[in-house]
Design an enzyme around this catalytic site. Structure first.
Site, short mmCIF file in Angstrom:
data_model
loop_
_atom_site.label_atom_id
_atom_site.label_comp_id
_atom_site.label_asym_id
_atom_site.label_seq_id
_atom_site.Cartn_x
_atom_site.Cartn_y
_atom_site.Cartn_z
N CYS A 151 0.87 -1.18 0.00
CA CYS A 151 0.00 0.00 0.00
C CYS A 151 0.91 1.23 0.00
CB CYS A 151 -0.99 -0.01 1.16
SG CYS A 151 -0.28 0.29 2.79
N ARG A 190 -3.50 -0.52 5.35
CA ARG A 190 -4.02 -1.59 4.50
C ARG A 190 -3.08 -2.78 4.32
NH1 ARG A 190 -5.50 2.22 -0.41
NH2 ARG A 190 -3.63 3.20 0.45
N ASP A 218 -8.37 3.82 1.12
CA ASP A 218 -7.43 4.15 2.19
C ASP A 218 -8.19 4.67 3.41
OD1 ASP A 218 -5.27 4.82 3.74
OD2 ASP A 218 -4.34 6.13 2.25
#
Length: 156
Positions: free
Chosen positions: A8, A14, A124
Protein backbone atom coordinates in the site's frame (compact mmCIF):
# COMPACT_ATOMS: atom_id res chain seq x y z
CA UNK A 1 10.17 -20.80 0.01
CA UNK A 2 7.61 -18.65 -1.81
CA UNK A 3 7.05 -14.99 -0.88
CA UNK A 4 3.81 -13.01 -0.99
CA UNK A 5 4.19 -9.25 -0.64
CA UNK A 6 1.30 -6.90 0.22
CA UNK A 7 1.76 -3.27 -0.83
CA UNK A 8 0.00 0.00 0.00
CA UNK A 9 1.20 3.57 0.48
CA UNK A 10 2.47 3.92 4.05
CA UNK A 11 2.47 0.30 5.27
CA UNK A 12 0.67 1.34 8.45
CA UNK A 13 -2.93 0.51 7.48
CA UNK A 14 -4.02 -1.59 4.50
CA UNK A 15 -0.97 -3.69 3.62
CA UNK A 16 -0.13 -4.30 7.27
CA UNK A 17 -3.72 -5.41 7.92
CA UNK A 18 -3.65 -7.62 4.81
CA UNK A 19 -0.40 -9.24 5.92
CA UNK A 20 -1.76 -9.94 9.41
CA UNK A 21 -5.19 -11.13 8.22
CA UNK A 22 -3.63 -13.42 5.62
CA UNK A 23 -1.23 -14.86 8.20
CA UNK A 24 -4.19 -15.56 10.46
CA UNK A 25 -6.26 -17.17 7.68
CA UNK A 26 -3.50 -19.58 6.63
CA UNK A 27 -1.93 -20.34 10.00
CA UNK A 28 -3.29 -23.90 10.04
CA UNK A 29 -3.22 -24.61 6.29
CA UNK A 30 -0.48 -27.09 5.47
CA UNK A 31 0.04 -25.98 1.84
CA UNK A 32 1.00 -22.48 3.06
CA UNK A 33 3.49 -23.49 5.75
CA UNK A 34 6.42 -22.62 3.48
CA UNK A 35 5.08 -19.24 2.35
CA UNK A 36 6.74 -16.07 3.58
CA UNK A 37 4.34 -13.14 3.98
CA UNK A 38 5.58 -9.54 3.94
CA UNK A 39 4.19 -6.05 3.51
CA UNK A 40 5.65 -2.71 2.48
CA UNK A 41 4.64 0.75 1.35
CA UNK A 42 5.42 2.72 -1.80
CA UNK A 43 5.88 5.87 0.34
CA UNK A 44 6.49 4.24 3.71
CA UNK A 45 8.81 5.61 6.34
CA UNK A 46 10.89 2.83 7.88
CA UNK A 47 10.07 1.95 11.47
CA UNK A 48 6.54 3.36 11.94
CA UNK A 49 4.03 1.43 14.03
CA UNK A 50 0.72 0.38 12.51
CA UNK A 51 -2.06 2.93 12.80
CA UNK A 52 -3.87 2.80 16.13
CA UNK A 53 -7.17 2.25 14.36
CA UNK A 54 -5.69 -0.56 12.25
CA UNK A 55 -4.51 -2.25 15.45
CA UNK A 56 -7.93 -1.72 17.03
CA UNK A 57 -9.83 -2.96 13.95
CA UNK A 58 -7.98 -6.28 13.99
CA UNK A 59 -8.50 -6.85 17.72
CA UNK A 60 -12.08 -7.89 16.92
CA UNK A 61 -10.58 -10.67 14.80
CA UNK A 62 -8.16 -11.68 17.57
CA UNK A 63 -5.23 -10.54 15.43
CA UNK A 64 -2.44 -8.58 17.10
CA UNK A 65 -0.97 -5.93 14.81
CA UNK A 66 0.76 -4.01 17.60
CA UNK A 67 4.26 -5.26 16.76
CA UNK A 68 4.08 -4.28 13.08
CA UNK A 69 6.87 -1.99 11.87
CA UNK A 70 6.55 -0.28 8.47
CA UNK A 71 8.97 -0.94 5.63
CA UNK A 72 9.51 1.04 2.44
CA UNK A 73 9.08 -0.97 -0.75
CA UNK A 74 12.39 -1.71 -2.44
CA UNK A 75 13.36 -3.01 -5.86
CA UNK A 76 14.89 -6.01 -4.13
CA UNK A 77 11.62 -6.84 -2.38
CA UNK A 78 9.73 -6.71 -5.68
CA UNK A 79 12.32 -8.88 -7.41
CA UNK A 80 12.34 -11.45 -4.58
CA UNK A 81 8.55 -11.76 -4.28
CA UNK A 82 6.69 -14.52 -6.09
CA UNK A 83 3.37 -12.67 -5.83
CA UNK A 84 2.71 -9.00 -5.10
CA UNK A 85 -0.78 -7.92 -4.05
CA UNK A 86 -1.35 -4.18 -4.04
CA UNK A 87 -4.22 -2.31 -2.47
CA UNK A 88 -4.88 -0.10 -5.51
CA UNK A 89 -4.29 0.08 -9.23
CA UNK A 90 -2.03 3.08 -8.56
CA UNK A 91 0.26 1.00 -6.32
CA UNK A 92 0.38 -1.66 -9.02
CA UNK A 93 1.30 0.91 -11.68
CA UNK A 94 4.02 2.42 -9.47
CA UNK A 95 5.67 -0.99 -9.25
CA UNK A 96 5.28 -1.71 -12.96
CA UNK A 97 6.69 1.68 -13.92
CA UNK A 98 9.90 0.89 -12.05
CA UNK A 99 10.05 -2.83 -12.87
CA UNK A 100 7.92 -3.53 -15.96
CA UNK A 101 9.18 -7.10 -16.09
CA UNK A 102 7.27 -7.95 -12.92
CA UNK A 103 3.82 -7.67 -14.54
CA UNK A 104 3.09 -11.40 -14.31
CA UNK A 105 3.29 -11.36 -10.52
CA UNK A 106 1.67 -8.02 -9.61
CA UNK A 107 -2.09 -7.76 -9.05
CA UNK A 108 -4.36 -5.65 -6.97
CA UNK A 109 -5.79 -7.72 -4.13
CA UNK A 110 -9.32 -7.40 -5.47
CA UNK A 111 -8.20 -8.05 -9.05
CA UNK A 112 -6.82 -11.45 -8.06
CA UNK A 113 -9.92 -12.19 -5.97
CA UNK A 114 -12.57 -11.00 -8.41
CA UNK A 115 -10.95 -10.63 -11.81
CA UNK A 116 -11.02 -7.39 -13.79
CA UNK A 117 -13.93 -5.79 -11.96
CA UNK A 118 -14.72 -2.08 -12.01
CA UNK A 119 -13.82 -1.61 -8.36
CA UNK A 120 -10.40 -3.15 -7.80
CA UNK A 121 -9.14 -0.69 -5.18
CA UNK A 122 -9.19 -0.98 -1.41
CA UNK A 123 -9.96 2.52 -0.11
CA UNK A 124 -7.43 4.15 2.19
CA UNK A 125 -8.77 4.44 5.75
CA UNK A 126 -5.85 6.60 6.91
CA UNK A 127 -6.96 9.30 9.34
CA UNK A 128 -10.56 8.09 9.44
CA UNK A 129 -12.61 6.66 12.28
CA UNK A 130 -12.52 3.10 13.59
CA UNK A 131 -15.62 2.08 11.64
CA UNK A 132 -13.88 2.92 8.36
CA UNK A 133 -10.89 0.82 9.43
CA UNK A 134 -13.15 -2.09 10.39
CA UNK A 135 -14.85 -1.84 6.99
CA UNK A 136 -11.47 -1.83 5.27
CA UNK A 137 -10.37 -4.90 7.26
CA UNK A 138 -13.60 -6.70 6.25
CA UNK A 139 -13.04 -5.82 2.59
CA UNK A 140 -9.46 -7.12 2.75
CA UNK A 141 -10.48 -10.30 4.56
CA UNK A 142 -13.29 -11.05 2.08
CA UNK A 143 -10.88 -10.72 -0.86
CA UNK A 144 -8.24 -12.88 0.85
CA UNK A 145 -10.80 -15.60 1.64
CA UNK A 146 -11.92 -15.61 -1.99
CA UNK A 147 -8.30 -15.95 -3.14
CA UNK A 148 -7.66 -18.83 -0.73
CA UNK A 149 -10.94 -20.61 -1.54
CA UNK A 150 -10.35 -20.16 -5.27
CA UNK A 151 -6.90 -21.74 -4.96
CA UNK A 152 -5.46 -18.72 -6.83
CA UNK A 153 -2.22 -19.05 -4.86
CA UNK A 154 -1.49 -22.62 -5.91
CA UNK A 155 0.58 -21.49 -8.89
CA UNK A 156 3.00 -19.21 -7.08
Amino acid sequence: MKTILFVCTGNTCRSSMAEAIFRNLIKDVKEYENVRILSAGTWATKGQKASGNAIEALKDKNIDLSSHISKPLTKEMVEAADLILTMTENHKMQILNVLPGSSEKVYTLKELAHGKANDINISDPYGQNIEVYKGCAEEIEAALKKIIEGKFLNNI
